[in-house]
Design a protein around this motif. Structure first.
Motif, short mmCIF file in Angstrom:
data_model
loop_
_atom_site.label_atom_id
_atom_site.label_comp_id
_atom_site.label_asym_id
_atom_site.label_seq_id
_atom_site.Cartn_x
_atom_site.Cartn_y
_atom_site.Cartn_z
N UNK A 7 0.84 -1.20 0.00
CA UNK A 7 0.00 0.00 0.00
C UNK A 7 0.87 1.25 0.00
N UNK A 8 1.90 1.26 0.85
CA UNK A 8 2.80 2.41 0.91
C UNK A 8 3.48 2.64 -0.43
N UNK A 9 3.94 1.56 -1.06
CA UNK A 9 4.58 1.67 -2.37
C UNK A 9 3.60 2.20 -3.42
N UNK A 10 2.37 1.70 -3.36
CA UNK A 10 1.33 2.14 -4.30
C UNK A 10 1.09 3.65 -4.16
N UNK A 11 0.93 4.11 -2.93
CA UNK A 11 0.68 5.54 -2.69
C UNK A 11 1.89 6.36 -3.15
N UNK A 12 3.09 5.95 -2.75
CA UNK A 12 4.29 6.70 -3.11
C UNK A 12 4.46 6.80 -4.62
N UNK B 57 2.09 6.44 -7.06
CA UNK B 57 1.02 7.25 -7.67
C UNK B 57 1.25 8.74 -7.43
N UNK B 58 1.70 9.08 -6.23
CA UNK B 58 1.96 10.49 -5.90
C UNK B 58 3.15 11.00 -6.69
N UNK B 59 4.22 10.22 -6.72
CA UNK B 59 5.42 10.63 -7.46
C UNK B 59 5.12 10.81 -8.95
N UNK B 60 4.37 9.89 -9.52
CA UNK B 60 4.03 9.97 -10.94
C UNK B 60 3.19 11.21 -11.26
N UNK B 61 2.51 11.75 -10.26
CA UNK B 61 1.64 12.91 -10.46
C UNK B 61 2.17 14.16 -9.77
N UNK B 62 3.46 14.19 -9.48
CA UNK B 62 4.18 15.35 -8.96
C UNK B 62 3.66 15.88 -7.63
N UNK C 138 -4.00 16.55 -11.02
CA UNK C 138 -2.97 15.56 -10.68
C UNK C 138 -3.34 14.83 -9.39
N UNK C 139 -3.87 15.56 -8.42
CA UNK C 139 -4.28 14.92 -7.16
C UNK C 139 -5.42 13.94 -7.40
N UNK C 140 -6.38 14.34 -8.20
CA UNK C 140 -7.50 13.46 -8.50
C UNK C 140 -7.03 12.22 -9.27
N UNK C 141 -6.14 12.40 -10.21
CA UNK C 141 -5.59 11.26 -10.96
C UNK C 141 -4.90 10.28 -10.01
N UNK C 142 -4.10 10.80 -9.10
CA UNK C 142 -3.42 9.93 -8.13
C UNK C 142 -4.42 9.23 -7.22
N UNK C 143 -5.41 9.96 -6.73
CA UNK C 143 -6.40 9.38 -5.82
C UNK C 143 -7.19 8.25 -6.48
N UNK C 144 -7.61 8.46 -7.72
CA UNK C 144 -8.37 7.43 -8.44
C UNK C 144 -7.48 6.21 -8.69
#
Length: 139
Positions: A79-84, A86-91, A118-124
């Motif tokens: 989960x941590x890797x997934x969040x990191x 997705x966030x990194x990919x979306x700046x 970008x936040x919405x893209x990462x969240x989805x």
């Protein structure tokens, strides 16, 4: 002796407990976080904050048998890797990366164009990937 009374003057503190005086001109001795509030430059910027909380994970961990804790830790790492990622990919900028909650911002610490998108893209992406992982039985 030190008094716990909030109305007692600072002079009642023992000498070694006295806070150091602020010297806003000397940035070498007083880092930014120790300066007087009037010396900290304030910028106003719009941005997006994303807080993710995975409910029930702490209770689940307390009820899990010891032999299952390694799998739970592995899933938490996923989960941590997934969040990191997705966030990194979306700046975005990760502020808290914990096993059951995460705090991320866009355009608050680092400039970021299209921060809301970008936040919405990462969240989805996080939601959809997490849901697929749960449906698939995790790792």
């Amino acid at each position: 002796a030190m008094s716990c009374d909030p109305e007692s003057p600072a002079e009642s503190l023992e000498p070694e407990l006295q806070p150091p005086p602020f010297d806003c001109e000397d940035s070498q001795r007083n880092p930014l976080h120790l300066r007087a509030p009037s010396a900290i430059p304030i910028q106003q910027r719009q941005g997006t904050l994303l807080y993710i909380k995975i409910g029930g994970l702490d209770a689940f961990a307390r009820e899990t048998k010891p032999e299952m804790l390694n799998r739970l830790q592995h899933n938490s790492d996923l989960i941590s890797d997934l969040v990191a990622q997705a966030v990194n990919d979306n700046r975005g900028v990760v502020h808290i990366l914990c096993h059951d909650h995460f705090l991320v911002t866009w355009n608050l610490v680092l400039p970021c164009s299209m921060y809301a998108q970008r936040a919405l893209t990462a969240a989805v992406r996080i939601r959809d990937t997490f849901n697929r992982a749960v449906e698939g039985g995790w790792a």
